[in-house]
Design a protein around this motif. Structure first.
Motif, PDB file in Angstrom:
ATOM      1  N   ILE A  11      14.785 -23.826  46.519  1.00 50.72           N
ATOM      2  CA  ILE A  11      14.967 -24.916  45.562  1.00 50.72           C
ATOM      3  C   ILE A  11      16.399 -25.421  45.694  1.00 50.72           C
ATOM      4  O   ILE A  11      17.354 -24.664  45.481  1.00 50.72           O
ATOM      5  N   THR A  12      16.552 -26.684  46.065  1.00 49.88           N
ATOM      6  CA  THR A  12      17.870 -27.297  46.194  1.00 49.88           C
ATOM      7  C   THR A  12      18.027 -28.340  45.096  1.00 49.88           C
ATOM      8  O   THR A  12      17.239 -29.291  45.022  1.00 49.88           O
ATOM      9  N   ILE A  13      19.014 -28.158  44.243  1.00 51.64           N
ATOM     10  CA  ILE A  13      19.275 -29.079  43.142  1.00 51.64           C
ATOM     11  C   ILE A  13      20.570 -29.820  43.433  1.00 51.64           C
ATOM     12  O   ILE A  13      21.597 -29.205  43.741  1.00 51.64           O
ATOM     13  N   THR A  14      20.516 -31.144  43.336  1.00 46.16           N
ATOM     14  CA  THR A  14      21.664 -31.989  43.670  1.00 46.16           C
ATOM     15  C   THR A  14      22.076 -32.813  42.467  1.00 46.16           C
ATOM     16  O   THR A  14      21.237 -33.478  41.841  1.00 46.16           O
ATOM     17  N   ALA A  15      23.362 -32.757  42.136  1.00 55.16           N
ATOM     18  CA  ALA A  15      23.944 -33.592  41.088  1.00 55.16           C
ATOM     19  C   ALA A  15      24.725 -34.716  41.754  1.00 55.16           C
ATOM     20  O   ALA A  15      25.644 -34.455  42.542  1.00 55.16           O
ATOM     21  N   THR A  16      24.367 -35.955  41.460  1.00 51.04           N
ATOM     22  CA  THR A  16      25.067 -37.117  42.017  1.00 51.04           C
ATOM     23  C   THR A  16      25.799 -37.831  40.884  1.00 51.04           C
ATOM     24  O   THR A  16      25.197 -38.162  39.852  1.00 51.04           O
ATOM     25  N   TYR A  17      27.087 -38.063  41.090  1.00 50.27           N
ATOM     26  CA  TYR A  17      27.931 -38.635  40.043  1.00 50.27           C
ATOM     27  C   TYR A  17      28.061 -40.152  40.208  1.00 50.27           C
ATOM     28  O   TYR A  17      27.681 -40.726  41.236  1.00 50.27           O
ATOM     29  N   LYS A  18      28.610 -40.789  39.185  1.00 49.67           N
ATOM     30  CA  LYS A  18      28.714 -42.247  39.178  1.00 49.67           C
ATOM     31  C   LYS A  18      29.560 -42.788  40.323  1.00 49.67           C
ATOM     32  O   LYS A  18      29.352 -43.917  40.779  1.00 49.67           O
ATOM     33  N   ASP A  19      30.522 -41.970  40.788  1.00 43.39           N
ATOM     34  CA  ASP A  19      31.384 -42.440  41.876  1.00 43.39           C
ATOM     35  C   ASP A  19      30.753 -42.269  43.250  1.00 43.39           C
ATOM     36  O   ASP A  19      31.374 -42.552  44.278  1.00 43.39           O
ATOM     37  N   GLY A  20      29.506 -41.782  43.284  1.00 46.96           N
ATOM     38  CA  GLY A  20      28.797 -41.629  44.549  1.00 46.96           C
ATOM     39  C   GLY A  20      28.917 -40.262  45.179  1.00 46.96           C
ATOM     40  O   GLY A  20      28.195 -39.947  46.128  1.00 46.96           O
ATOM     41  N   THR A  21      29.815 -39.408  44.674  1.00 46.37           N
ATOM     42  CA  THR A  21      29.942 -38.048  45.193  1.00 46.37           C
ATOM     43  C   THR A  21      28.814 -37.190  44.655  1.00 46.37           C
ATOM     44  O   THR A  21      28.184 -37.516  43.642  1.00 46.37           O
ATOM     45  N   SER A  22      28.558 -36.083  45.320  1.00 44.11           N
ATOM     46  CA  SER A  22      27.459 -35.211  44.897  1.00 44.11           C
ATOM     47  C   SER A  22      27.769 -33.756  45.209  1.00 44.11           C
ATOM     48  O   SER A  22      28.617 -33.450  46.056  1.00 44.11           O
TER      49      SER A  22
END
Length: 270
Positions: free
Chosen positions: A130-141
């Motif tokens: 299971i890979t969980i990715t958080a992507t932020y408003k500035d485009g970084t993750s």
């Protein structure tokens, strides 16, 4: 979690009808599923979940995960954590010999710091990555991966369907839902992805779910001839409607005022 729900209106269809009631080979399975579709069971499951989660400091590096806490989807996982910055969350479920499954996690807002959702798509009898990715408003993750070995399905449906004919058109990332099989054994609602891989097994009391309706981010579906369930984004049943002497036959829909209208048969009449 409590939400205001619309009324249910029942339209009676009077026809010559023979009602077939399934005889379960495994009576214990029927008893267990009947218990799942009670508010006592769901409220206890929520209390147990909250007690187990406690007040821990759950982050992307320390995610709280609980397998199928409300017993409504055998291929699901409850997920909870916080991020220091507002983020949108996606996840990918990977398992050898099967195509990956990627979905966007439910959130009230596109970007937020608290994340609580139901992850679906686990493969039975397999170690799932299971890979969980958080992507932020500035485009970084940021991404984090963990392994979970799921047990067997409750039913015996095929995990991978074979394509025997058809086009090569891209079908997107939706799910095809089979609204139960009305079998002599335990009944389920199945959800397959566009690669023909089973991603959801929802046990129901019996008969079939005629359709799945969304209203105010709550899923409404029939789970037996006499019972409707309202299920939230965590997989928890928020409300159960007992139809008494009426049998769902064969459709239901919301009207413009938010009432759930059912076509039904009064089993006490001819």
């Amino acid at each position: 979690m409590k939400k205001k729900l619309g009324n249910i209106l029942i339209f009676v269809l009077i026809i010559g009808l023979t009602i077939g009631y399934g005889i379960y080979k495994d009576n214990q399975s029927k008893v267990t599923v009947n218990k799942i579709y009670t508010m006592e069971y769901q409220e206890q499951a929520l209390s147990d979940l909250e007690n187990e989660r406690g007040n821990g400091n759950y982050t992307l590096q320390n995610i709280f995960m609980k397998y199928n806490p409300f017993s409504t989807n055998t291929q699901s996982m409850y997920v909870y954590f916080n991020t220091s910055k507002a983020a949108k969350i996606t996840y990918t479920v990977s398992c050898s010999d099967y195509a990956d499954f990627t979905a966007t996690a439910y959130q009230a807002k596109t970007y937020q710091k608290e994340h609580e959702f139901q992850l679906i798509g686990l493969i039975p009898d397999c170690t799932n990555t299971i890979t969980i990715t958080a992507t932020y408003k500035d485009g970084t993750s940021q991404s984090i991966s963990t392994n979970y070995t799921m047990g067997s399905l409750l039913g015996d449906e095929d995990i991978q369907l074979k394509q025997v004919s058809g086009s090569k058109q891209d079908l997107g990332n939706g799910l095809y839902t089979l609204l139960a099989n009305d079998a002599d054994d335990q009944d389920f609602v199945y959800m397959y992805d566009t690669n023909g891989v089973l991603r959801g097994e929802i046990p129901i009391i019996g008969y079939r779910s005629h359709r799945m309706l969304m209203q105010n981010k709550i899923l409404y579906m029939s789970v037996s001839t006499h019972r409707m369930a309202a299920i939230n984004h965590l997989g928890m049943i928020e409300h159960i409607y007992n139809l008494g002497n009426y049998i769902v036959h064969h459709d239901y829909q919301f009207d413009q005022d938010g009432n759930l209208i059912l076509l039904a048969t009064n089993e006490e009449k001819n």
